[in-house]
Design an enzyme around this catalytic site. Structure first.
Site, PDB file in Angstrom:
ATOM      1  N   ARG A 101       0.855  -1.178   0.000  1.00  0.00           N
ATOM      2  CA  ARG A 101       0.000   0.000   0.000  1.00  0.00           C
ATOM      3  C   ARG A 101       0.890   1.227   0.000  1.00  0.00           C
ATOM      4  O   ARG A 101       1.758   1.368   0.859  1.00  0.00           O
ATOM      5  CB  ARG A 101      -0.817  -0.007   1.300  1.00  0.00           C
ATOM      6  CG  ARG A 101      -2.271   0.258   1.161  1.00  0.00           C
ATOM      7  CD  ARG A 101      -2.941   0.482   2.513  1.00  0.00           C
ATOM      8  NE  ARG A 101      -3.461   1.827   2.505  1.00  0.00           N
ATOM      9  CZ  ARG A 101      -3.647   2.574   3.565  1.00  0.00           C
ATOM     10  NH1 ARG A 101      -3.347   2.120   4.768  1.00  0.00           N
ATOM     11  NH2 ARG A 101      -4.132   3.780   3.446  1.00  0.00           N
ATOM     12  N   HIS A 104      -3.484  10.568   1.613  1.00  0.00           N
ATOM     13  CA  HIS A 104      -3.043  10.189   2.964  1.00  0.00           C
ATOM     14  C   HIS A 104      -2.473  11.454   3.614  1.00  0.00           C
ATOM     15  O   HIS A 104      -1.282  11.526   3.917  1.00  0.00           O
ATOM     16  CB  HIS A 104      -2.021   9.054   2.890  1.00  0.00           C
ATOM     17  CG  HIS A 104      -1.812   8.302   4.167  1.00  0.00           C
ATOM     18  ND1 HIS A 104      -1.838   6.923   4.238  1.00  0.00           N
ATOM     19  CD2 HIS A 104      -1.559   8.719   5.425  1.00  0.00           C
ATOM     20  CE1 HIS A 104      -1.591   6.534   5.495  1.00  0.00           C
ATOM     21  NE2 HIS A 104      -1.416   7.620   6.237  1.00  0.00           N
ATOM     22  N   GLU A 163      -7.925   7.056   6.563  1.00  0.00           N
ATOM     23  CA  GLU A 163      -8.353   7.531   7.883  1.00  0.00           C
ATOM     24  C   GLU A 163      -8.948   8.935   7.850  1.00  0.00           C
ATOM     25  O   GLU A 163      -8.405   9.877   8.441  1.00  0.00           O
ATOM     26  CB  GLU A 163      -7.185   7.455   8.876  1.00  0.00           C
ATOM     27  CG  GLU A 163      -6.692   6.036   9.072  1.00  0.00           C
ATOM     28  CD  GLU A 163      -5.817   5.856  10.317  1.00  0.00           C
ATOM     29  OE1 GLU A 163      -5.409   6.864  10.918  1.00  0.00           O
ATOM     30  OE2 GLU A 163      -5.565   4.697  10.679  1.00  0.00           O
ATOM     31  N   ASN A 220      -8.067  -0.059   9.297  1.00  0.00           N
ATOM     32  CA  ASN A 220      -6.799   0.245   9.964  1.00  0.00           C
ATOM     33  C   ASN A 220      -7.070   0.119  11.454  1.00  0.00           C
ATOM     34  O   ASN A 220      -7.912   0.856  11.987  1.00  0.00           O
ATOM     35  CB  ASN A 220      -6.364   1.699   9.714  1.00  0.00           C
ATOM     36  CG  ASN A 220      -5.946   1.972   8.284  1.00  0.00           C
ATOM     37  OD1 ASN A 220      -6.038   1.108   7.422  1.00  0.00           O
ATOM     38  ND2 ASN A 220      -5.485   3.188   8.035  1.00  0.00           N
ATOM     39  N   TYR A 264      -5.340  -0.501  15.437  1.00  0.00           N
ATOM     40  CA  TYR A 264      -4.175  -0.594  16.324  1.00  0.00           C
ATOM     41  C   TYR A 264      -4.539  -1.014  17.737  1.00  0.00           C
ATOM     42  O   TYR A 264      -3.748  -1.624  18.434  1.00  0.00           O
ATOM     43  CB  TYR A 264      -3.446   0.759  16.369  1.00  0.00           C
ATOM     44  CG  TYR A 264      -2.772   1.061  15.047  1.00  0.00           C
ATOM     45  CD1 TYR A 264      -1.450   0.705  14.825  1.00  0.00           C
ATOM     46  CD2 TYR A 264      -3.482   1.637  13.990  1.00  0.00           C
ATOM     47  CE1 TYR A 264      -0.833   0.931  13.607  1.00  0.00           C
ATOM     48  CE2 TYR A 264      -2.873   1.871  12.764  1.00  0.00           C
ATOM     49  CZ  TYR A 264      -1.557   1.514  12.581  1.00  0.00           C
ATOM     50  OH  TYR A 264      -0.951   1.725  11.366  1.00  0.00           O
ATOM     51  N   GLU A 269      -4.154  -1.563   7.627  1.00  0.00           N
ATOM     52  CA  GLU A 269      -3.051  -1.210   8.530  1.00  0.00           C
ATOM     53  C   GLU A 269      -3.239  -1.928   9.850  1.00  0.00           C
ATOM     54  O   GLU A 269      -4.359  -1.999  10.367  1.00  0.00           O
ATOM     55  CB  GLU A 269      -3.003   0.293   8.868  1.00  0.00           C
ATOM     56  CG  GLU A 269      -2.422   1.170   7.806  1.00  0.00           C
ATOM     57  CD  GLU A 269      -2.316   2.628   8.255  1.00  0.00           C
ATOM     58  OE1 GLU A 269      -2.106   2.906   9.459  1.00  0.00           O
ATOM     59  OE2 GLU A 269      -2.460   3.491   7.374  1.00  0.00           O
TER      60      GLU A 269
HETATM   61  C1  NOJ Z   1      -2.451   5.381  10.919  1.00  0.00           C
HETATM   62  C2  NOJ Z   1      -1.992   6.228   9.788  1.00  0.00           C
HETATM   63  O1  NOJ Z   1      -2.671   5.921   8.616  1.00  0.00           O
HETATM   64  C3  NOJ Z   1      -0.491   6.191   9.569  1.00  0.00           C
HETATM   65  O2  NOJ Z   1      -0.156   7.269   8.761  1.00  0.00           O
HETATM   66  C4  NOJ Z   1       0.218   6.201  10.907  1.00  0.00           C
HETATM   67  O3  NOJ Z   1       1.591   6.321  10.771  1.00  0.00           O
HETATM   68  C5  NOJ Z   1      -0.139   4.945  11.656  1.00  0.00           C
HETATM   69  N1  NOJ Z   1      -1.566   4.909  11.870  1.00  0.00           N
HETATM   70  C6  NOJ Z   1       0.528   4.809  13.009  1.00  0.00           C
HETATM   71  O4  NOJ Z   1       0.116   5.835  13.838  1.00  0.00           O
END
Ligand code: NOJ
Length: 453
Positions: A77, A121, A166, A293, A295, A353
């Site tokens: 990507r 982005h 995002e 995405n 985390y 992500e």
């Molecule tokens: C989401 C974002 O899309 C990316 O640009 C960022 O570096 C990562 N998360 C980690 O924070």
């Protein structure tokens, strides 16, 4: 040990963004972006770091793509820098900018790496911020025109597109919280920005589909987290549902179903967002896939002081965290995938992500032994497998990220890469996690201990 086997053809890639890796910030006719301006403004970024050089991908893309291929990755990507291609965001096209991305795409295809390309982005041309930025509705048309230009140039080889990365993060952190470019603190403008971005998403997707180079699939990469209530109280549970609608669905429900989710604690959406006649038809452009995405999870409580969403974010308490301070909560990934698969049935899902920040550096032997990242990835990727076993149609996983890079307001402090980058010498060292991920990409089999993990 058990093994989770992923299907043949499953995509194993990494994800990146133009401003975070490219450098070459003012080379070959590139225009200024809001992130150039923001990072050149004192006190916005930790240690005064900038993306002026970053990982120098602009000059080193061939070596980096070769390394991806050596690791056995089959997809990547990337994002396009709008001001590299259209320095003022509209009008004149900078041919050398387009040439650069044509070379990158050709290099990827030569090495059997499928390009997955994000239009936007976060590096908005500064000239468009100067006319009001995302709160200005005209930007939707400018993004549409830019989408048509890049589809015309790259679309014979790029078949998988994401309109935005995002959208929630860059509108809310950029226009409400002021911690991302352009650094504004204006709630009314921030909500306007979200509406323009929704219009832009619908228009750009239609432009990509109308190109003479028909795409195979168009989606968006959404920031998502399952939202858990702090307590079992009715108030906290209702707050969690409102936050889910605002954080996870604000840009997904409009593009899929032509309406905003009802997220406000008081009043209807129309009382908060200026929606003009025809807007929701422009916005609706159902996606071919959903990019997640993810985390961590979110934990929230009801906040009676907040008359908008009525939510306060809280910490779970006692949680394991990464070096960024984000809670490590692997089940978040299967929970989110299954909820989206259930609520938007019939669409393929890609994890666009997932990853973690740990600051491990090369040891005396020159190796980067980032065992915490290996453990993080094993646990999260196992959850992808679990969601698939439960019926979700997940077709690929893009790890954030290949090389350590410019982590926005954190500068170079947070390292998310599976390849260590020495930002002074530009030397790359594949971390232990990179070797581990390479094995997984080649075999498609994840060894996994269901008791220990
Ligand atoms: C989401 C974002 O899309 C990316 O640009 C960022 O570096 C990562 N998360 C980690 O924070």
């Amino acid at each position: 040990m058990a093994a989770i086997t992923f299907p043949k053809g499953f995509l194993w890639g990494t994800a990146s963004a133009s401003y975070q890796i490219e450098g070459g910030w003012n080379e070959d006719g590139k225009g200024e972006s809001v992130w150039d301006r923001f990072s050149h403004t004192p006190d916005k970024i930790k240690h005064g770091d900038t993306g002026d050089v970053a990982c120098d991908f602009y000059h080193r893309y061939q070596d980096d793509i070769a390394l991806m291929a050596d690791l056995g990755l089959n997809a990547a990507r990337i994002s396009l820098s709008w001001p590299r291609i259209m320095p003022l965001g509209k009008g004149a096209v900078n041919q050398s900018g387009l040439d650069f991305y044509n070379r990158v795409v050709d290099e990827m295809l030569k090495r059997n790496i499928q390009p997955w390309v994000t239009l936007y982005h976060w590096d908005l041309p500064q000239a468009l911020e100067d006319v009001g930025g995302w709160p200005n509705r005209d930007l939707a048309e400018y993004l549409r025109d830019y989408a048509a230009v890049v589809a015309d140039s790259l679309g014979d080889r790029v078949k998988h597109w994401m309109a935005f990365n995002e959208p929630w993060i860059f509108t809310i952190l950029g226009y409400l919280m002021g911690i991302h470019a352009p650094g504004r603190h204006d709630p009314a403008q921030a909500i306007k920005a979200t509406h323009t971005v929704n219009l832009a998403q619908g228009m750009a997707i239609k432009a990509l589909r109308e190109s003479r180079n028909k795409p195979e699939a168009v989606g968006t990469a959404f920031s998502m987290s399952p939202v858990h209530p702090k307590t079992g109280s009715l108030e906290d549970r209702a707050a969690a549902e409102r936050w889910h609608r605002f954080y996870n669905l604000w840009f997904l429900e409009p593009v899929m179903n032509g309406k905003y989710p009802q997220a406000y604690v008081e009043g209807a959406v129309e009382d908060h967002v200026e929606i003009r006649a025809g807007d929701m038809d422009t916005i609706k452009a159902p996606l071919d896939f959903i990019g997640i995405n993810l985390y961590t999870r979110a934990v929230v409580a009801h906040d009676p002081q907040d008359h908008n969403i009525g939510v306060r974010q809280v910490r779970a308490g006692g949680e394991e965290v990464t070096d960024f301070g984000w809670e490590v909560y692997p089940q978040a990934l299967s929970e989110m995938i299954l909820r989206i698969a259930n609520d938007y049935p019939g669409l393929p899902i890609y994890v666009t992500e997932n990853g973690c920040s740990y600051g491990d550096k090369p040891g005396a032997n020159g190796k980067v032994n980032d065992q915490r990242r290996v453990m993080f990835l094993r646990r999260f990727i196992a959850e992808v497998g679990r969601a698939m076993q439960a019926g979700a149609d997940v077709r690929g996983y893009f790890l954030w990220t290949f090389t350590d890079n410019f982590e926005w307001a954190e500068g170079f402090q947070q390292r998310f890469g599976i390849v260590y980058c020495d930002f002074k010498t530009q030397q790359r060292i594949v971390k232990e996690s990179g070797h581990w991920y390479s094995e997984l990409a080649r075999s498609g089999a994840l060894d996994f201990d269901p008791v220990l993990e």
